[in-house]
Design an enzyme around this catalytic site. Sequence first.
Site, PDB file in Angstrom:
ATOM      1  N   ASP A 144       0.827  -1.202   0.000  1.00  0.00           N
ATOM      2  CA  ASP A 144       0.000   0.000   0.000  1.00  0.00           C
ATOM      3  C   ASP A 144       0.866   1.257   0.000  1.00  0.00           C
ATOM      4  O   ASP A 144       1.879   1.328   0.696  1.00  0.00           O
ATOM      5  CB  ASP A 144      -0.889  -0.030   1.254  1.00  0.00           C
ATOM      6  CG  ASP A 144      -1.870   1.114   1.306  1.00  0.00           C
ATOM      7  OD1 ASP A 144      -2.737   1.192   0.431  1.00  0.00           O
ATOM      8  OD2 ASP A 144      -1.771   1.936   2.248  1.00  0.00           O
ATOM      9  N   GLU A 199       1.276  -0.441  -5.151  1.00  0.00           N
ATOM     10  CA  GLU A 199       0.361   0.660  -5.428  1.00  0.00           C
ATOM     11  C   GLU A 199       1.199   1.934  -5.512  1.00  0.00           C
ATOM     12  O   GLU A 199       1.561   2.526  -4.494  1.00  0.00           O
ATOM     13  CB  GLU A 199      -0.680   0.800  -4.313  1.00  0.00           C
ATOM     14  CG  GLU A 199      -1.682   1.913  -4.593  1.00  0.00           C
ATOM     15  CD  GLU A 199      -2.395   2.434  -3.356  1.00  0.00           C
ATOM     16  OE1 GLU A 199      -3.510   2.964  -3.501  1.00  0.00           O
ATOM     17  OE2 GLU A 199      -1.840   2.327  -2.246  1.00  0.00           O
TER      18      GLU A 199
END
Length: 572
Positions: free
Chosen positions: A233, A275
């Site tokens: 993330d 990401e």
Amino acid sequence: MKKWIVLLSVLTRTLAFSQSEPSAPPAPLPTDFMQELWYKKALIYNLDVKVFKDSDGNGFGDFKGLTQQLDYLKSLGVNVVWLAPFHPSPLEDDGYDIADYYKVDPRVGTEEDFKQCIQEAKKRDIRIITDLVINHTSNQHPWYQSARKDKNSPYRNWYVWSKERPKDADDGMVFPGVQKETWTYDSLAQEYYFHRFYDFQPDLNAQNPEVETEIRKIVKHWLDLGVAGFRLDAVPFYMEIPKTNIKNPTLQFDLLYQLRQFIQWQNGQAVLLGEANVDPKETEKFIGKYGEGIQMIFNFYANQYLFAALATENTEKFIKALVDTRQIAPTSQWAWFLRNHDEIDLGRLSNEDREKVYARFGPQKNMQLYDRGIRRRLAPMLHDRKHIDLAYSLLFSLPGTPSLRYGEEIGMGDDLSLKERNSVRTPMQWSTAKNAGFSTSNQPFHPVINQGEYGYQKVNVSAQEKDPKSLLNHVKKLVKLREECPEIALGEWTILPASTDQVLVMKYDWKGKSVIVAHNFSKDKKSITLGLSEWKGKKLQNLMSNASVPSTSNDTYPVTLEGYGYQWYRLN
């Protein structure tokens, strides 16, 4: 003194890394080796356990419920499941505010339930990867609570502090319009703490070697339990060096490379999916010049131009984005998506192009978010079934690994009455039973869409499985078609001339075989001619109808595409 030790450690790691970079490119990889990279041929399915299937009626989806639905995922063609955070959390940010990295939230099950789910998935040749959220913790995490209460706490330097409010505290928000600042005063700590995201998510200080050691422990814990990798993330924010330029911070890439190295020491088959919404010129820093960084990265850049092309019916800028993101290491892979768990980010488009996408797909203010994106699911945005089918054909024929968000395969809708990104995080719609068959609880974790065109009474798995013309069965056919075309996952691609900017034609070559896919972005019928001099004597076979396309006397192939039409061909 401790600060100088930490700084010296950081400098030492950076120097060591720069000195160890390869001085020459490695030898070319044999073709057969590429087939062994499982993530090249994967279909990723992203779901949140909390809203997928509730087995015990407590309102939360759970691992037992997910395990019950593995056969459904297998039938869809899924071989990788990416799980949103399932750890103990106050759930102020849907679980991305983690309060314990080592445990399973008891509302979604036990560690034994998790392990059983992993085992059952393996029996079906399905790998499970999990979100790795290490940029920040919840402010309820024991580490932060200890840090704020005591300046001498061993966890104090696990976070980023400032005695004075920094001048740029009003800049750098990830959620503009909702988030007010990036530095917030903690009255108990009597200092300001840094948070790239919401104020209840204080940033971890990755410059602290103790934090990095803890991250490795977390990674090893879940690898030992059987996960096949991690979706990392907020990659750039994890690597940023605190108190550098908030709008263009200095990033410490050796943190990323060392994490990749550690993960593969533990499990040689494990992957990192990043990401990172970055400019194409920055991509190489994330994946490495020779693939020594993260193995997979979402193509946020081209995704934005894909939606611009769908909105304007013009492929010119999308083609440029494809070309701009072409050059990556052979062992690396782009991941493609139509929708994910966040908004559709349009921040890299020009203001003019962004407004065109808004006008077509999110004209109302409550459909837009953070002054840059759209918070709708795909089906209500495109609305036209032909347009939706076109989008899915594109997803499965673009150069990389496709990723599906749960519910997109049946055309689930959105609930714009819910806060921010929660509009696209409603429970999975399985049937016409109570709460769409998701839960028997009177209070599910998120409300089910229960009315209108996208209510579960009309849109659900059970009904679509029985309808041969349903979106679900259409997606299954496309998944199978892609499996039959390894050229897309493993080959080299070329953009072919199409005589109109409204049609995209791509050719994939691998091991002497070729696949051609043509997509008409226009709502009107288009006729094009395919053919190059080297095609002479070759047969063009339509993979969707199994018919042959006859060539003209000059070895070209006339092709007609209906409005929002598409075709897949094999060149024999």
